[in-house]
Structures are given as C-alpha cells and as structure tokens.
Write an enzyme that holds these catalytic residues in place. Sequence first.
Site, mmCIF file in Angstrom:
data_model
loop_
_atom_site.group_PDB
_atom_site.id
_atom_site.type_symbol
_atom_site.label_atom_id
_atom_site.label_comp_id
_atom_site.label_asym_id
_atom_site.label_seq_id
_atom_site.Cartn_x
_atom_site.Cartn_y
_atom_site.Cartn_z
ATOM 1 N N GLU A 1 0.874 -1.166 0.000
ATOM 2 C CA GLU A 1 0.000 0.000 0.000
ATOM 3 C C GLU A 1 0.918 1.226 0.000
ATOM 4 O OE1 GLU A 1 -3.298 0.264 -0.171
ATOM 5 O OE2 GLU A 1 -3.695 -1.877 -0.137
ATOM 6 N N LYS B 1 -9.534 -6.681 5.288
ATOM 7 C CA LYS B 1 -10.038 -7.839 4.531
ATOM 8 C C LYS B 1 -10.813 -8.785 5.448
ATOM 9 C CE LYS B 1 -6.500 -7.621 0.975
ATOM 10 N NZ LYS B 1 -5.094 -7.906 0.689
HETATM 11 N N1 LIG Z 1 -3.874 -2.927 -7.436
HETATM 12 C C1 LIG Z 1 -4.398 -4.105 -7.065
HETATM 13 O O1 LIG Z 1 -3.887 -5.171 -7.453
HETATM 14 C C2 LIG Z 1 -5.652 -4.163 -6.232
HETATM 15 C C3 LIG Z 1 -6.137 -5.405 -5.805
HETATM 16 C C4 LIG Z 1 -7.357 -5.468 -5.098
HETATM 17 C C5 LIG Z 1 -8.017 -4.299 -4.798
HETATM 18 N N2 LIG Z 1 -7.501 -3.066 -5.192
HETATM 19 C C6 LIG Z 1 -8.232 -1.863 -4.851
HETATM 20 O O2 LIG Z 1 -8.680 -1.242 -6.058
HETATM 21 C C7 LIG Z 1 -8.706 0.178 -5.883
HETATM 22 C C8 LIG Z 1 -7.895 0.825 -7.017
HETATM 23 O O3 LIG Z 1 -6.551 0.366 -6.927
HETATM 24 P P1 LIG Z 1 -5.428 0.914 -7.945
HETATM 25 O O4 LIG Z 1 -4.247 0.052 -7.756
HETATM 26 O O5 LIG Z 1 -6.021 1.061 -9.307
HETATM 27 O O6 LIG Z 1 -5.172 2.383 -7.331
HETATM 28 P P2 LIG Z 1 -4.417 3.592 -8.027
HETATM 29 O O7 LIG Z 1 -3.550 3.114 -9.156
HETATM 30 O O8 LIG Z 1 -3.793 4.396 -6.939
HETATM 31 O O9 LIG Z 1 -5.604 4.454 -8.680
HETATM 32 C C9 LIG Z 1 -6.559 5.099 -7.899
HETATM 33 C C10 LIG Z 1 -7.411 5.966 -8.794
HETATM 34 O O10 LIG Z 1 -8.402 6.610 -7.975
HETATM 35 C C11 LIG Z 1 -8.469 7.989 -8.342
HETATM 36 N N3 LIG Z 1 -9.023 8.734 -7.214
HETATM 37 C C12 LIG Z 1 -8.531 8.880 -5.968
HETATM 38 N N4 LIG Z 1 -9.360 9.628 -5.214
HETATM 39 C C13 LIG Z 1 -10.399 9.981 -6.034
HETATM 40 C C14 LIG Z 1 -11.575 10.756 -5.852
HETATM 41 N N5 LIG Z 1 -11.857 11.343 -4.692
HETATM 42 N N6 LIG Z 1 -12.414 10.904 -6.912
HETATM 43 C C15 LIG Z 1 -12.141 10.317 -8.106
HETATM 44 N N7 LIG Z 1 -11.051 9.553 -8.329
HETATM 45 C C16 LIG Z 1 -10.182 9.399 -7.298
HETATM 46 C C17 LIG Z 1 -7.062 8.352 -8.716
HETATM 47 O O11 LIG Z 1 -7.040 9.539 -9.484
HETATM 48 P P3 LIG Z 1 -5.675 10.108 -10.148
HETATM 49 O O12 LIG Z 1 -5.362 9.162 -11.275
HETATM 50 O O13 LIG Z 1 -6.028 11.443 -10.642
HETATM 51 O O14 LIG Z 1 -4.671 10.071 -9.044
HETATM 52 C C18 LIG Z 1 -6.655 7.100 -9.504
HETATM 53 O O15 LIG Z 1 -7.103 7.191 -10.835
HETATM 54 C C19 LIG Z 1 -8.142 0.464 -4.493
HETATM 55 O O16 LIG Z 1 -9.214 0.651 -3.587
HETATM 56 C C20 LIG Z 1 -7.370 -0.805 -4.149
HETATM 57 O O17 LIG Z 1 -7.291 -1.030 -2.755
HETATM 58 C C21 LIG Z 1 -6.350 -2.999 -5.907
#
Ligand SMILES: NC(=O)c1ccc[n+]([C@@H]2O[C@H](COP(=O)([O-])OP(=O)(O)OC[C@H]3O[C@@H](n4cnc5c(N)ncnc54)[C@H](OP(=O)(O)O)[C@@H]3O)[C@@H](O)[C@H]2O)c1
Length: 319
Positions: free
Chosen positions: A189, A204
């Site tokens: 994270e 989780k």
């Molecule tokens: N990565 C994994 O393998 C994985 C696995 C299971 C679950 N998840 C969950 O899936 C979710 C997304 O993960 P990720 O890895 O894609 O995260 P990430 O790459 O950090 O992307 C997060 C996105 O959310 C946007 N965002 C943040 N705050 C916002 C708001 N208030 N309004 C609108 N958009 C907002 C960000 O905008 P900007 O682009 O402008 O910064 C970015 O596009 C998270 O909750 C994570 O815990 C991820």
Amino acid sequence: MKLALFGYGNVGRAFARLLAAQRKAYPFRIVAIQTLRHGTAFDQRGLPIEPEFGTHVPSIDEFLDRARPDAVVELTTLNPATGEPAISHIRAAFARSKHVVTANKGPIAHAYAALKEEARRAGVEFRFESTVMDGAPVFNLVRHTLPGCKIRGFTGVLNSTTNVVIEALRAGRTLQEGIEQARRIGITEADAAFDIDGWDAAAKTAALANVLMDAGLTPLEVDRRGIGRLTPEKLLALKAQGKTIRLVSRARRTADGIKLRVRAEVIPDTDVLASARATSSLLLLDTDLMGTLGMLEIDPGVDQTAYGVFSDLVDIARR
Ligand SMILES: NC(=O)c1ccc[n+]([C@@H]2O[C@H](COP(=O)([O-])OP(=O)(O)OC[C@H]3O[C@@H](n4cnc5c(N)ncnc54)[C@H](OP(=O)(O)O)[C@@H]3O)[C@@H](O)[C@H]2O)c1
C-alpha cells in the site's frame, strides 16, 4: 451496458484493457471516468483505453448525471480509516438506481450492512468480488454455489506484503529490506505500515466477516497485531525447527458474538497456510454443511483484480 468509473489507476486501466479484449462477447462500454488529478472524461459512444481527460468535474452528482450509466464501477484509492470517498460515490450511484461494482474494500469493511440495505431499497445490485483475493470467487462461491451453508468462521493468509517480508527475514535480510522488496514488486500500500501493522489484513478480515457472517464489524474491531517486531534471527531459528510465520486472519462465532483476529502465527513449514507465499493468498472457510473448504490464489496480479470486477458485471448483466 454503459459504465461510469470512479478511479482510473492500475485496476481501472487493466479493467479497460480486459473490456477491450472481451468486447465482442461482452458489450460493456465505459462512457465516463472520474479521477482525482487527471480530470474527467465523457463519451457516450465509449471511451478509448487512453482517453483524453477534460476539466475535472468536482461534483459527484454532476459527474453521474452527465455520465448516465447503467452501472458504476468504484476503483478509487483505499482509505482504510473511513472507507471514503468510495462510500459517497456508491451512495450517489444508489440514489440514481445504478448498480455498483467495487474493488475498494473500504466500503465493505466500514459500511457493508448499510450499503447492502440501500442497494436493496434502490432495487439494484452491489458487488465487490475483487475486494478480497482479487478475482478469486470468494463471495460468489458462497453466493452461488453453497445454498443453505452457514459460514461458521474462516482462516486466511490475505496480505502479500507480509508474506514477502517474512520470506526476506527467513533469508537473513532485515524488515526494511523485505519492505523494499515488496515495494519493488509493486504490492505494498502507499504507506507500507498499513500492511506491516496488519491494517490491510484487518480490513479484509472485516470485509469477509461482514459479507459471509453478517458480522457488522469494522477493521477497528479486529484484534490486530502486525509483524513489525519480527527479526531475521527469530525466522532463522524457526526455520531450523521446520517452522515459519504467516500473518493469519481468523474469524469465529462465539457465545459473545463474532471474534476477528489478525496475528503473526508460528506454523510448521508443511501447514497448508505456509503454501501462501509471496503474492499468493489463501482462505479456508469453515462451513456447517460442507466442512472446511479452501481456496488458494497463486501469484495474482492486477489483471486478476480487473477480472473480479468484470465477472461481477457479467453476473449483473445476466440478471
Ligand atoms: N492494485 C491491485 O492489485 C488491487 C487489488 C485489489 C483491490 N484493489 C483496490 O482497487 C482500488 C484501485 O486500486 P489501484 O491500484 O487502481 O489504485 P491507483 O492506481 O492508486 O488508482 C486510484 C485511482 O483513484 C483515483 N481517485 C482517488 N481519489 C479519487 C476521488 N476522490 N475521486 C475520483 N477519483 C479518485 C485516482 O485519481 P488520479 O489518477 O487522478 O490520481 C486514480 O485514478 C483500491 O481501492 C485498491 O485497494 C487494488
């Protein structure tokens, strides 16, 4: 089916690629994307994988009213302390009678019972398969294939960063070196303390217990202790005895209610829990009618998270 996305980071982009590859069989269309810093994109004909973002639309209501989606996909950053802003995004979707799919465990860990009830009143579906163990069908397994089965408890190894750090300690490296290794793989994270202190595992654990056992608990109510005090010396001494450690999530029903726990547990190398290595994770469900049932997910990546979102949408579309 027209989709509006909140969040377009790693998961959002992997999801868009998956939709593009599956378009012929599954005609989903992303018509709007909201981000935090990159702006907002709209196109009722369907947005490309690399859309041009226009001026940021700060209002959630205005974004959804302009998007006019059939379903909302919530993929914003996790806030482990509150579940926001995802909870507000989901409520705004329900207020417009839109289905919701999320990969963000915050809302499930903090407000599952309330959101489930709001979805029921709005007559829409609320799905979240990717919140735990990526696309592995944990929630859908129980929902679709275990009729009449009661989940009495569960045991899981659900946090990858701690698996990687423990293996590093066992190879004689320091906790910090283990964290750096996990960071290079891209699984920590933003704040690694969230993994090391057991908060990710607690979120989780609460999410699983809320959905599978109607626990109504938050991560703050998980009896939690992380792996911050482990040393290479401790792991090497255990290794000499044929033992290791995993950060284990446990849930069980007691006379006083449901108890949730996250702890670094010493286990034999041959224990089934030890088979969750590196980014792999494992869950054993204790059921009344099917005994103990397990699922092992080996080396998942962001494409498997995207698949969980996709599988939820396919299920909704079939209804
Ligand atoms: N990565 C994994 O393998 C994985 C696995 C299971 C679950 N998840 C969950 O899936 C979710 C997304 O993960 P990720 O890895 O894609 O995260 P990430 O790459 O950090 O992307 C997060 C996105 O959310 C946007 N965002 C943040 N705050 C916002 C708001 N208030 N309004 C609108 N958009 C907002 C960000 O905008 P900007 O682009 O402008 O910064 C970015 O596009 C998270 O909750 C994570 O815990 C991820």
